[in-house]
Design an enzyme around this catalytic site. Structure first.
Site, PDB file in Angstrom:
ATOM      1  N   LYS A 216      62.112-149.040  62.131  1.00 18.42           N
ATOM      2  CA  LYS A 216      61.529-147.869  62.824  1.00 18.42           C
ATOM      3  C   LYS A 216      61.644-148.001  64.341  1.00 18.42           C
ATOM      4  O   LYS A 216      62.112-147.089  65.027  1.00 18.42           O
ATOM      5  CB  LYS A 216      60.040-147.705  62.444  1.00 18.42           C
ATOM      6  N   GLU A 241      52.711-152.323  69.888  1.00 16.87           N
ATOM      7  CA  GLU A 241      52.947-153.593  69.206  1.00 16.87           C
ATOM      8  C   GLU A 241      53.694-154.602  70.070  1.00 16.87           C
ATOM      9  O   GLU A 241      53.412-155.791  70.026  1.00 16.87           O
ATOM     10  CB  GLU A 241      53.766-153.354  67.923  1.00 16.87           C
ATOM     11  N   GLN A 362      52.989-145.399  59.759  1.00 12.87           N
ATOM     12  CA  GLN A 362      53.052-146.270  58.596  1.00 12.87           C
ATOM     13  C   GLN A 362      53.154-145.445  57.316  1.00 12.87           C
ATOM     14  O   GLN A 362      52.799-144.266  57.288  1.00 12.87           O
ATOM     15  CB  GLN A 362      51.796-147.137  58.509  1.00 12.87           C
ATOM     16  N   GLU A 382      47.109-141.472  55.557  1.00 14.05           N
ATOM     17  CA  GLU A 382      46.288-140.370  56.090  1.00 14.05           C
ATOM     18  C   GLU A 382      47.166-139.128  56.254  1.00 14.05           C
ATOM     19  O   GLU A 382      47.216-138.508  57.310  1.00 14.05           O
ATOM     20  CB  GLU A 382      45.660-140.747  57.439  1.00 14.05           C
ATOM     21  N   GLY A 384      47.568-135.882  55.063  1.00 14.84           N
ATOM     22  CA  GLY A 384      47.342-134.448  55.124  1.00 14.84           C
ATOM     23  C   GLY A 384      47.546-133.829  56.483  1.00 14.84           C
ATOM     24  O   GLY A 384      48.373-132.934  56.660  1.00 14.84           O
ATOM     25  N   LYS A 418      60.824-132.936  56.112  1.00 13.23           N
ATOM     26  CA  LYS A 418      60.238-131.687  56.592  1.00 13.23           C
ATOM     27  C   LYS A 418      60.921-131.306  57.890  1.00 13.23           C
ATOM     28  O   LYS A 418      61.136-132.150  58.765  1.00 13.23           O
ATOM     29  CB  LYS A 418      58.728-131.834  56.826  1.00 13.23           C
ATOM     30  N   ARG A 420      60.537-127.857  60.235  1.00 10.41           N
ATOM     31  CA  ARG A 420      59.944-126.528  60.358  1.00 10.41           C
ATOM     32  C   ARG A 420      60.944-125.474  60.819  1.00 10.41           C
ATOM     33  O   ARG A 420      60.846-124.317  60.451  1.00 10.41           O
ATOM     34  CB  ARG A 420      58.754-126.600  61.318  1.00 10.41           C
TER      35      ARG A 420
END
Length: 466
Positions: A216, A241, A362, A382, A384, A418, A420
């Site tokens: 990443k 990090e 993550q 997390e 949503g 995704k 948009r």
């Protein structure tokens, strides 16, 4: 000098205020023009503010505005008796130079109001400083927020007639057609990705997620490398990090093609130094900013980005990574509520600064429990709010990490899950671990894993990258 400061009066436009009220009494057009840009709080004179409120009230009730109806409404609002007279209103009408210049009067009133609001904001910030009860960083953030709000405070409606929208859209399409395939967003340097996205668009929040060891950080550093060296885009990297030194060593390895392990251990050969010096010199001519604060809040990042936007024309923000950001103040929220506020805050910041923001995230361990370990949207930790706020979500996946007999050794799948404003799909990139970098696959020669030639600013379709 101090006495002069104490006795100073706030800016006002008394004659313009009177002209606005007189013009509103004269006609509906002036009422529409004034109410589109002003509120009663924009008037310095309390009397004119009361008249403005009364006229708007009559207009909202679909009643005509004349001397009789206005006096009646003013009395019902408890206005002083000396202004509820025909003589007072007649004088207002006589004080209007030319009612057709209503826009000029409105502008003068609004400008004076903005200056008063600026003074009020400065006073609030001054009080916060004198109280010595607020953290300096919080004071600066509050000052930035309030002054940014003032910059966007016009009071005018955001409603637009469809004809105006249609005209502007056609003009935009005409401009795009003249670009002849040029990028409209910040290019990544990866041909297939840029072909699908047309670059990272302004105001977009782009989320890049993967399990550990997928690359990443390397991927976003490659994007930053291309943005600053090839596209001349001012870029800020917030690493939660790695230190600034570690980040720059990775950037050096990628640009110079000197193995990262050599830089870690100091085993640098004579032939490596010219390439390292050349790469360092190239970066030194760019506008790349590195931040390695390990406990930043959203307010910290917002404050620093606003400063860079103002001072260096910031064009791209990268955050590594989302879940390591710190909670502001003494708030006690669930982890999901906190991440939701961060993702929404980053999206708002992207829109405010009109730049793309790339945030790393993550993935949950659920990925490891499946036979097919390619990530899907529900794997976002997390997920949503993050999925909802992001304009684009991309996943990195290396099959050879999980399968030693994989037919795709050294190949990373970039999954656009995704998008948009465009298509979703998959892009394949070469992974070069020795230099901690990704590269375009060389499709012209099946014996090569990647294209060693750096892209010269063109997509496969022939359009130049900007």
């Amino acid at each position: 000098m101090e006495e002069e400061l104490v006795n100073r009066k706030k800016p006002m436009a008394a004659e313009a205020e009177a002209a606005v009220i007189g013009s509103m009494i004269m006609g509906e057009e002036a009422i529409a023009e004034a109410t589109n840009a002003l509120t009663k709080d924009d008037f310095y004179s309390k009397t004119y503010a009361l008249f403005f409120e009364a006229i708007v009230s009559l207009s909202n009730d679909n009643r005509s505005v004349d001397t009789i109806t206005l006096i009646e409404r003013l009395k019902s609002m408890g206005a002083p008796s000396d202004v509820c007279t025909a003589d007072y209103i007649t004088q207002l009408l006589m004080d209007v130079p030319v009612s057709s210049r209503i826009k000029e009067y409105v502008s003068a009133v609004k400008n004076a109001s903005l200056l008063r609001h600026t003074i009020d904001v400065a006073k609030v910030i001054e009080d916060m400083c004198y109280s010595q009860q607020s953290d300096p960083a919080d004071v600066i953030d509050e000052a930035q927020k309030k002054f940014m709000d003032l910059l966007s405070f016009t009071g005018e409606t955001t409603l637009s007639d469809i004809s105006a929208i249609a005209r502007d859209t056609l003009l935009e399409l005409e401009a795009l057609s003249k670009r002849k395939g040029k990028m409209t967003g910040v290019p990544s340097g990866f041909h297939d990705l840029d072909f699908m996205t047309n670059g990272f668009q302004k105001s977009a929040l782009i989320l890049i997620a993967a399990r550990p060891a997928m690359g990443k950080t390397a991927f976003v550093l490659n994007i930053a490398q291309y943005a600053v060296l090839k596209a001349n885009v001012t870029t800020a990297i917030f690493s939660l990090e790695m230190s600034q030194g570690e980040l720059f060593k990775r950037l050096l390895a990628s640009e110079s093609n000197v193995e990262g392990d050599k830089l870690k251990k100091g085993n640098i050969g004579d032939s490596d130094w010219p390439r390292l010096i050349k790469a360092a010199s190239s970066y030194g001519k760019t506008r790349l900013f590195l931040e390695d604060d390990k406990n930043p809040t959203l307010a910290d990042i917002r404050r620093k980005c606003r400063k860079l936007k103002y001072e260096a024309n910031l064009g791209l923000v990268i955050i590594d990574y989302l879940q390591l950001m710190n909670e502001e103040g003494n708030q006690r929220r669930s982890r999901q509520e906190f991440i939701a506020s961060v993702s929404r805050g980053l999206k708002n910041l992207a829109r405010e600064l009109d730049v793309p923001i790339i945030a790393l995230s993550q993935l949950s361990r659920k990925v490891e429990e499946r036979d097919d370990k390619r990530p899907i949207l529900s794997d976002l930790r997390e997920s949503g709010s993050i999925e909802q706020d992001a304009d684009m979500v991309m996943f990195l996946y290396r099959d050879d990490y999980y399968n030693s007999e994989s037919a795709k050794k050294g190949i990373t799948e970039l999954i656009i899950a995704k998008h948009r404003s465009g298509e979703v799909g998959k892009v394949e990139l070469a992974w070069i671990p020795n230099y901690t970098k990704f590269a375009n696959l060389d499709k012209s020669d099946k014996t090569k894993k990647y294209d060693k030639k750096e892209p010269e600013g063109k997509t496969e379709s022939g359009g130049k990258l900007e």
